[in-house]
Motif scaffolding. Structure first.
Motif, mmCIF file in Angstrom:
data_model
loop_
_atom_site.group_PDB
_atom_site.id
_atom_site.type_symbol
_atom_site.label_atom_id
_atom_site.label_comp_id
_atom_site.label_asym_id
_atom_site.label_seq_id
_atom_site.Cartn_x
_atom_site.Cartn_y
_atom_site.Cartn_z
ATOM 1 N N LEU A 170 0.825 -1.210 0.000
ATOM 2 C CA LEU A 170 0.000 0.000 0.000
ATOM 3 C C LEU A 170 0.861 1.263 0.000
ATOM 4 O O LEU A 170 0.501 2.267 -0.613
ATOM 5 C CB LEU A 170 -0.939 -0.004 1.210
ATOM 6 N N ARG A 171 1.998 1.212 0.689
ATOM 7 C CA ARG A 171 2.906 2.363 0.734
ATOM 8 C C ARG A 171 3.429 2.683 -0.664
ATOM 9 O O ARG A 171 3.556 3.844 -1.043
ATOM 10 C CB ARG A 171 4.077 2.068 1.680
ATOM 11 N N THR A 172 3.683 1.658 -1.454
ATOM 12 C CA THR A 172 4.174 1.829 -2.817
ATOM 13 C C THR A 172 3.103 2.413 -3.731
ATOM 14 O O THR A 172 3.388 3.237 -4.593
ATOM 15 C CB THR A 172 4.645 0.472 -3.396
ATOM 16 N N ASN A 173 1.848 1.987 -3.502
ATOM 17 C CA ASN A 173 0.763 2.365 -4.417
ATOM 18 C C ASN A 173 0.008 3.629 -4.020
ATOM 19 O O ASN A 173 -0.805 4.121 -4.792
ATOM 20 C CB ASN A 173 -0.239 1.212 -4.537
ATOM 21 N N SER A 174 0.230 4.140 -2.818
ATOM 22 C CA SER A 174 -0.520 5.311 -2.359
ATOM 23 C C SER A 174 0.391 6.524 -2.239
ATOM 24 O O SER A 174 1.438 6.448 -1.609
ATOM 25 C CB SER A 174 -1.171 5.027 -0.997
ATOM 26 N N THR A 175 -0.019 7.632 -2.849
ATOM 27 C CA THR A 175 0.773 8.855 -2.733
ATOM 28 C C THR A 175 0.304 9.676 -1.533
ATOM 29 O O THR A 175 1.107 10.197 -0.777
ATOM 30 C CB THR A 175 0.656 9.700 -4.007
ATOM 31 N N LEU A 177 -1.303 8.693 1.263
ATOM 32 C CA LEU A 177 -1.113 8.066 2.570
ATOM 33 C C LEU A 177 0.231 7.342 2.704
ATOM 34 O O LEU A 177 0.389 6.510 3.599
ATOM 35 C CB LEU A 177 -2.259 7.077 2.848
ATOM 36 N N SER A 178 1.192 7.658 1.856
ATOM 37 C CA SER A 178 2.465 6.940 1.900
ATOM 38 C C SER A 178 3.177 7.120 3.238
ATOM 39 O O SER A 178 3.773 6.181 3.766
ATOM 40 C CB SER A 178 3.376 7.375 0.745
ATOM 41 N N GLN A 179 3.095 8.322 3.827
ATOM 42 C CA GLN A 179 3.718 8.554 5.141
ATOM 43 C C GLN A 179 3.033 7.721 6.225
ATOM 44 O O GLN A 179 3.687 7.218 7.134
ATOM 45 C CB GLN A 179 3.655 10.036 5.504
ATOM 46 N N TYR A 180 1.716 7.614 6.117
ATOM 47 C CA TYR A 180 0.968 6.790 7.084
ATOM 48 C C TYR A 180 1.421 5.336 7.011
ATOM 49 O O TYR A 180 1.694 4.715 8.038
ATOM 50 C CB TYR A 180 -0.534 6.894 6.821
ATOM 51 N N TYR A 181 1.511 4.797 5.783
ATOM 52 C CA TYR A 181 1.906 3.393 5.638
ATOM 53 C C TYR A 181 3.350 3.171 6.086
ATOM 54 O O TYR A 181 3.687 2.113 6.634
ATOM 55 C CB TYR A 181 1.679 2.906 4.210
ATOM 56 N N GLN A 182 4.186 4.146 5.872
ATOM 57 C CA GLN A 182 5.563 4.055 6.352
ATOM 58 C C GLN A 182 5.586 4.010 7.884
ATOM 59 O O GLN A 182 6.306 3.212 8.485
ATOM 60 C CB GLN A 182 6.360 5.261 5.837
#
Length: 195
Positions: A170-175, A177-182
């Protein structure tokens, strides 16, 4: 009602002194408008300038509201667990890489008119667990919501390896929420180590 300024923070509340229908919705709309104004302001700054950041926590529930103090100094304010939890939510924004966090009751109250996404569970001062949510644009798809729900399910069940795998995807595919997934990936990794 603007209650007070605390350092660089503003405390405000809705539904007092006058009743206001859909007060949770109005609070969230005000937050979204504030964030939009900050974004517009930042877009006008020179590239080398530091951008302004605004984090907002919104919680809905009962509070003690009225004039407090003495004859020499008093103010109209709101107090109680609901207010303290809103502050707690604001303090968690950076941890999740979002600018607006709402509590469980607020998410329920705005569900008919706004789209929310559960992010995690936090503990209030009382020790009671509360789910926290991001408010997202109803027309946009910021993430694969089915995979997101699966990631949370695995996380809550203690299946950290599979939750981390989904989180990476999800971190790879979301711009948006990328910080959230990280942040969630790091939290899951720590939880696994402490199992």
């Amino acid at each position: 009602t603007v209650d007070k300024l605390i350092g660089d923070g503003v405390v405000a509340f809705w539904n007092a002194p006058l009743d206001l229908n859909n007060h949770s919705y109005h609070a969230v709309r005000a937050a979204q408008e504030m964030l939009a104004e900050i974004h517009s302001f930042n877009s006008l700054l020179p590239p080398e300038s530091r951008e302004l950041c605004l984090d907002i926590g919104i919680n809905s529930g009962p509070a003690v509201v009225g004039n407090t103090g003495s004859k020499r100094k008093f103010n109209y304010t709101a107090m109680g667990e609901t207010v303290r939890t809103a502050d707690l939510l604001e303090n968690h924004c950076k941890q999740y890489g979002v600018n607006l966090l709402v509590g469980e009751q607020t998410a329920k109250k705005i569900a008919q008119s706004m789209k929310t996404l559960e992010l995690d569970t936090i503990f209030q001062e009382t020790g009671q667990a509360m789910r926290v949510y991001a408010v997202i644009d109803r027309d946009s798809t910021v993430t694969d919501e089915d995979r997101h729900a699966q990631m949370l399910e695995h996380y809550y069940e203690g299946r950290y390896d599979s939750a981390m795998k989904i989180c990476r995807e999800l971190r790879t595919n979301s711009t948006v929420l990328s910080q959230y997934y990280q942040a969630m990936y790091a939290k899951l990794k720590t939880a696994k180590l402490n199992q």
